[in-house]
Write an enzyme that holds these catalytic residues in place. Sequence first.
Site, PDB file in Angstrom:
ATOM      1  N   ASP A   1       0.848  -1.194   0.000  1.00 16.36           N
ATOM      2  CA  ASP A   1       0.000   0.000   0.000  1.00 16.36           C
ATOM      3  C   ASP A   1       0.885   1.246   0.000  1.00 16.36           C
ATOM      4  O   ASP A   1       1.683   1.444   0.917  1.00 16.36           O
ATOM      5  CB  ASP A   1      -0.921  -0.012   1.221  1.00 16.36           C
ATOM      6  CG  ASP A   1      -2.090   0.953   1.050  1.00 16.36           C
ATOM      7  OD1 ASP A   1      -2.344   1.413  -0.084  1.00 16.36           O
ATOM      8  OD2 ASP A   1      -2.776   1.237   2.058  1.00 16.36           O
TER       9      ASP A   1
ATOM     10  N   HIS B   1      -3.880  13.788   0.993  1.00 18.10           N
ATOM     11  CA  HIS B   1      -4.037  12.871   2.118  1.00 18.10           C
ATOM     12  C   HIS B   1      -2.822  12.956   3.048  1.00 18.10           C
ATOM     13  O   HIS B   1      -2.959  13.122   4.258  1.00 18.10           O
ATOM     14  CB  HIS B   1      -4.223  11.440   1.607  1.00 18.10           C
ATOM     15  CG  HIS B   1      -4.257  10.419   2.709  1.00 18.10           C
ATOM     16  ND1 HIS B   1      -5.260  10.390   3.660  1.00 18.10           N
ATOM     17  CD2 HIS B   1      -3.419   9.400   3.020  1.00 18.10           C
ATOM     18  CE1 HIS B   1      -5.029   9.391   4.503  1.00 18.10           C
ATOM     19  NE2 HIS B   1      -3.915   8.781   4.146  1.00 18.10           N
TER      20      HIS B   1
ATOM     21  N   GLU C   1     -10.712   3.683   3.817  1.00 15.11           N
ATOM     22  CA  GLU C   1      -9.810   4.470   2.987  1.00 15.11           C
ATOM     23  C   GLU C   1     -10.156   4.206   1.535  1.00 15.11           C
ATOM     24  O   GLU C   1     -10.086   3.057   1.076  1.00 15.11           O
ATOM     25  CB  GLU C   1      -8.336   4.110   3.269  1.00 15.11           C
ATOM     26  CG  GLU C   1      -7.861   4.600   4.627  1.00 15.11           C
ATOM     27  CD  GLU C   1      -6.357   4.482   4.840  1.00 15.11           C
ATOM     28  OE1 GLU C   1      -5.712   3.630   4.174  1.00 15.11           O
ATOM     29  OE2 GLU C   1      -5.813   5.238   5.672  1.00 15.11           O
TER      30      GLU C   1
ATOM     31  N   GLU D   1      -9.390   3.876  -2.039  1.00 14.95           N
ATOM     32  CA  GLU D   1      -8.146   3.655  -2.770  1.00 14.95           C
ATOM     33  C   GLU D   1      -8.427   2.953  -4.094  1.00 14.95           C
ATOM     34  O   GLU D   1      -9.492   2.379  -4.300  1.00 14.95           O
ATOM     35  CB  GLU D   1      -7.178   2.768  -1.957  1.00 14.95           C
ATOM     36  CG  GLU D   1      -6.861   3.328  -0.582  1.00 14.95           C
ATOM     37  CD  GLU D   1      -5.614   2.725   0.058  1.00 14.95           C
ATOM     38  OE1 GLU D   1      -4.792   2.118  -0.658  1.00 14.95           O
ATOM     39  OE2 GLU D   1      -5.468   2.877   1.286  1.00 14.95           O
TER      40      GLU D   1
ATOM     41  N   ASP E   1      -9.277   0.162   2.139  1.00 12.98           N
ATOM     42  CA  ASP E   1      -8.286  -0.249   3.133  1.00 12.98           C
ATOM     43  C   ASP E   1      -8.840   0.108   4.519  1.00 12.98           C
ATOM     44  O   ASP E   1      -8.517   1.150   5.085  1.00 12.98           O
ATOM     45  CB  ASP E   1      -6.968   0.482   2.839  1.00 12.98           C
ATOM     46  CG  ASP E   1      -5.884   0.162   3.846  1.00 12.98           C
ATOM     47  OD1 ASP E   1      -5.962  -0.895   4.499  1.00 12.98           O
ATOM     48  OD2 ASP E   1      -4.951   0.985   3.975  1.00 12.98           O
TER      49      ASP E   1
ATOM     50  N   ARG F   1      -8.189   3.515  13.540  1.00 10.64           N
ATOM     51  CA  ARG F   1      -7.296   4.649  13.807  1.00 10.64           C
ATOM     52  C   ARG F   1      -6.726   4.655  15.219  1.00 10.64           C
ATOM     53  O   ARG F   1      -5.598   5.119  15.436  1.00 10.64           O
ATOM     54  CB  ARG F   1      -8.031   5.966  13.544  1.00 10.64           C
ATOM     55  CG  ARG F   1      -8.553   6.131  12.135  1.00 10.64           C
ATOM     56  CD  ARG F   1      -7.438   6.070  11.119  1.00 10.64           C
ATOM     57  NE  ARG F   1      -7.939   6.337   9.765  1.00 10.64           N
ATOM     58  CZ  ARG F   1      -7.230   6.147   8.667  1.00 10.64           C
ATOM     59  NH1 ARG F   1      -5.993   5.651   8.741  1.00 10.64           N
ATOM     60  NH2 ARG F   1      -7.740   6.403   7.489  1.00 10.64           N
TER      61      ARG F   1
ATOM     62  N   GLN G   1      -4.025   2.064  15.299  1.00  8.24           N
ATOM     63  CA  GLN G   1      -2.923   2.585  14.476  1.00  8.24           C
ATOM     64  C   GLN G   1      -2.095   3.625  15.231  1.00  8.24           C
ATOM     65  O   GLN G   1      -0.860   3.585  15.220  1.00  8.24           O
ATOM     66  CB  GLN G   1      -3.514   3.207  13.197  1.00  8.24           C
ATOM     67  CG  GLN G   1      -2.471   3.652  12.171  1.00  8.24           C
ATOM     68  CD  GLN G   1      -3.118   4.204  10.885  1.00  8.24           C
ATOM     69  OE1 GLN G   1      -4.345   4.273  10.772  1.00  8.24           O
ATOM     70  NE2 GLN G   1      -2.313   4.582   9.930  1.00  8.24           N
TER      71      GLN G   1
ATOM     72  N   LYS H   1      -4.548  -2.385  10.218  1.00  6.92           N
ATOM     73  CA  LYS H   1      -4.873  -2.496   8.797  1.00  6.92           C
ATOM     74  C   LYS H   1      -5.142  -3.925   8.355  1.00  6.92           C
ATOM     75  O   LYS H   1      -5.868  -4.147   7.393  1.00  6.92           O
ATOM     76  CB  LYS H   1      -3.700  -1.972   7.961  1.00  6.92           C
ATOM     77  CG  LYS H   1      -3.318  -0.534   8.231  1.00  6.92           C
ATOM     78  CD  LYS H   1      -4.165   0.390   7.416  1.00  6.92           C
ATOM     79  CE  LYS H   1      -3.614   1.809   7.470  1.00  6.92           C
ATOM     80  NZ  LYS H   1      -4.412   2.707   6.641  1.00  6.92           N
TER      81      LYS H   1
ATOM     82  N   THR I   1      -9.172  -5.964   4.122  1.00 10.85           N
ATOM     83  CA  THR I   1      -9.003  -5.034   3.010  1.00 10.85           C
ATOM     84  C   THR I   1      -9.922  -5.540   1.905  1.00 10.85           C
ATOM     85  O   THR I   1      -9.788  -6.693   1.480  1.00 10.85           O
ATOM     86  CB  THR I   1      -7.544  -5.034   2.504  1.00 10.85           C
ATOM     87  OG1 THR I   1      -6.666  -4.826   3.615  1.00 10.85           O
ATOM     88  CG2 THR I   1      -7.318  -3.950   1.472  1.00 10.85           C
TER      89      THR I   1
ATOM     90  N   THR J   1      -4.893   6.273   0.293  1.00 11.70           N
ATOM     91  CA  THR J   1      -6.119   7.069   0.284  1.00 11.70           C
ATOM     92  C   THR J   1      -6.030   8.191  -0.743  1.00 11.70           C
ATOM     93  O   THR J   1      -5.032   8.925  -0.771  1.00 11.70           O
ATOM     94  CB  THR J   1      -6.343   7.677   1.682  1.00 11.70           C
ATOM     95  OG1 THR J   1      -6.262   6.634   2.638  1.00 11.70           O
ATOM     96  CG2 THR J   1      -7.692   8.374   1.773  1.00 11.70           C
TER      97      THR J   1
ATOM     98  N   GLU K   1      -9.879  12.295   7.805  1.00 12.94           N
ATOM     99  CA  GLU K   1      -9.777  13.636   7.226  1.00 12.94           C
ATOM    100  C   GLU K   1     -11.120  14.355   7.187  1.00 12.94           C
ATOM    101  O   GLU K   1     -11.191  15.549   7.469  1.00 12.94           O
ATOM    102  CB  GLU K   1      -9.222  13.542   5.802  1.00 12.94           C
ATOM    103  CG  GLU K   1      -7.777  13.119   5.719  1.00 12.94           C
ATOM    104  CD  GLU K   1      -7.410  12.814   4.283  1.00 12.94           C
ATOM    105  OE1 GLU K   1      -7.102  13.734   3.539  1.00 12.94           O
ATOM    106  OE2 GLU K   1      -7.452  11.630   3.895  1.00 12.94           O
TER     107      GLU K   1
HETATM  108 MN    MN Z   1      -4.222   2.696   2.937  1.00 10.50          MN
END
Ligand code: MN
Length: 419
Positions: free
Chosen positions: A129, A136, A202, A204, A236, A240, A243, A256, A260, A353, A367
Amino acid sequence: MSLKSFIEVSPDSHFPIQNLPFGIFQPKGGKPRAGVAIGDLIADLSVLEDLGHFRSPEFRGRKVFSEDSLNSFLALGRPAWRKVRAVLERLLSSKTPILRDNARLRARVFHSQEKVTMKLPVRIGNYTDFYSSYHHAHNVGTMLRGPDNALMPNWKWLPVAYHGRASSIIPSGADVRRPSGQTKPADAPRPSFGPSKSLDYELEMAFLIGPGNSLGDPVPIGRATDHIFGLLLMNDWSARDIQAWEYQPLGPFLAKNFATSISPWVVSLEALEPFREPLPRQDPAPLPYLRGKDDFTFDIQLEAQLQTSSMKTPHVITRTNFQNLYWSISQQLAHHTVNGCNLQPGDLLASGTISGPTEESRGCMLELTWRGANPLKLPNGEIRKWLDDGDRLTITGWCQGDGYRVGFGEVSGRILPAE
Ligand code: MN
């Protein structure tokens, strides 16, 4: 739009004859096999292969479309991919009688998309990734370090990435269980364990590797597209809070790799060709190995839609475009192999992202809500800082042609409560 199929396709369909995306489907009572989407139907490539339509030398007599993944087909490379596309354009054209005028044959070849199960299109050995959207990276960096140090010093010199986990890549439609893990709020003296409280998506896109390279044998940027079969949509999913506590110093891990999701249809570079755009000028100019002649991006419109369990219809929360990526797919591939790292057929390389400059073009909740500070207000009055149990998140994307669309379908998943 001169090419037309004998199969009726509405102008807003993602799958006109100009597209012909590849996927793996399983009819009721049958085995998984390869197909291409056309309108609301799927053309069964294993049947067309049995009938002898794909006999170019690249195939060396092998049958690749009765397999339960596209890997063998991807390994054949662009000359074979182009020949298969040309055969399909001819067979599905309104001017070709072979299928058009033979109801019994059509009944063998075509399946209704509604009646089959879509599988993962490839066996993914490795998944990477990237982090290639400037906006982003800038938004997230601003949250963590302030606007003056938003981008790390390496960001405009190389396409930053991490190695993800392939085993938890799941097909669109599969539910996603809220992960549990270790988290530590800034004001807490020690971490605690429990379900993630800040589950995110996310938006993507990703591309799939064709033949690939041998270990120790980098792919120069000018040859990158020899190894890129096509693109698909990806979500994805990200926790948070997990993370934030785990990611330093080695990057994302359990935040993560719990799930996915990818879309079932892979749109080839050939189908995307009319929507190619020059890659915007990069400043500073990248090092020579990342400098491609006529490097390109695509004009692909992208949306994320959220539907909570009490909403009757989905609500669009992100509107962005593939052109918001700073680094091109050719640069990503050249960089990935520059040290000799070998890519293999079916490997998945994702964009990161895809956020744009406007608020509505932000590609994740982190975001959109600025880490929960500005919650989203949904049309039914509900409020979201992060994804709630029962929420469904769907990503869709398409290229708008003159009277037709080359689309990617969708990737969708619903959040189940933690175990
Ligand atoms: Mn990602």
